[in-house]
Design an enzyme around this catalytic site. Structure first.
Site, short mmCIF file in Angstrom:
data_model
loop_
_atom_site.label_atom_id
_atom_site.label_comp_id
_atom_site.label_asym_id
_atom_site.label_seq_id
_atom_site.Cartn_x
_atom_site.Cartn_y
_atom_site.Cartn_z
N PRO A 37 0.73 -1.24 -0.04
CG PRO A 37 -0.77 -1.40 1.35
CD PRO A 37 0.34 -2.05 1.10
CD GLU A 38 3.30 2.86 -4.39
OE1 GLU A 38 3.37 4.29 -4.45
OE2 GLU A 38 3.72 2.22 -5.04
#
Length: 273
Positions: free
Chosen positions: A2-3
């Site tokens: 996840p960014e």
């Protein structure tokens, strides 16, 4: 992994359900995460959750007794569900609230984290994980002048430069690829040789790319789903990331894929200089 947009989507998803609610219990089913979950997290039990904030990819759950620092790692997902909901495999942590709902961290790879920071000892930004981070990309602190000044004398590639969390946080691999393509900048170009005019093009495009991803629910990744279980949709609009060997959407040349900083990098040799 996840960014920043995915973490921000998680924050937006959980906040309405848990802010201003009393924490009644914290259950740690498996403390073996990236760092062992400390007993100190129990200090927020019977405390009201004041806010859920984000700094870089860390979620900060603030109470009067201190702040929980939550990181999703490589594969972490958050869900807010009734306390009676059967635990799933890899549900390692539960934070229960007075209204019978629980926030659950599911993390198959266990690279996530739950830590505690005592704000009576030092402000949260002084925590060792946060103290040396650069500015948030969607704030007024992140400007073309700032990025240009930071880049002077830097020989590293512009792509790895904008992905450096000490320079600016949260510009992960996907969004660095996309922003550089939109700005027409070759990802291999030395950061110190990029002109101020080109940074003036790049910075708004970084902001735009991240904002669009957040608005659309984050990028669909194999290990990420939103809090409500629905995937993000930004991946449908990716222009270069994951498209190595395919045609450029602007000039129809074949997109080139290389490795920069051990990360996949896709760009157009014609459109990006």
């Amino acid at each position: 992994m996840p960014e920043l947009p995915e973490v921000e989507v998680s924050r937006l998803g959980i906040s309405p359900h848990i802010e201003n609610k009393l924490i009644t219990a914290i259950r740690v089913h498996d403390a073996r995460l990236r760092w062992p979950v400390p007993e100190a997290v129990q200090q927020v039990t019977q405390q009201r959750l004041i806010s859920v904030k984000r700094r870089a990819k860390y979620l900060l759950l603030e109470t009067a007794a201190g702040t929980l620092i939550l990181h999703l790692g490589m594969s972490g997902k958050l869900r807010v569900v009734p306390a009676s909901t059967t635990l799933k495999k890899h549900d390692h942590i539960e934070i229960e609230f007075e209204h019978g709902q629980v926030l659950r961290l599911n993390d198959p790879r266990r690279f996530g984290a739950l830590l505690f920071h005592d704000q009576s000892q030092s402000p949260i930004n002084a925590h060792e994980l946060l103290a040396r981070l650069g500015p948030e990309p969607l704030t007024d602190e992140f400007t073309a002048n700032y990025l240009f000044n930071c880049s002077r004398g830097r020989k590293q590639a512009i792509k790895t430069f904008i992905m450096d969390n000490h320079v600016v946080v949260g510009v992960g691999n996907i969004y660095a690829n996309e922003a550089l393509f939109k700005a027409g900048i070759n990802p291999k170009r030395q950061a110190g040789k990029v002109s101020k005019a080109r940074y003036q093009q790049l910075v708004p495009l970084i902001k735009q790319t991240l904002q669009e991803a957040i608005a659309q629910g984050g990028t669909t990744l194999r290990d990420f789903t939103n809090v409500d279980g629905s995937p993000g949709y930004f991946a449908q609009q990716l222009m270069v990331y994951g498209r190595g060997g395919k045609r450029c959407m602007q000039c129809q040349s074949e997109l080139k894929e290389i490795r920069l900083g051990q990360r996949s990098t896709v760009y157009c040799t014609q459109c990006q200089r």
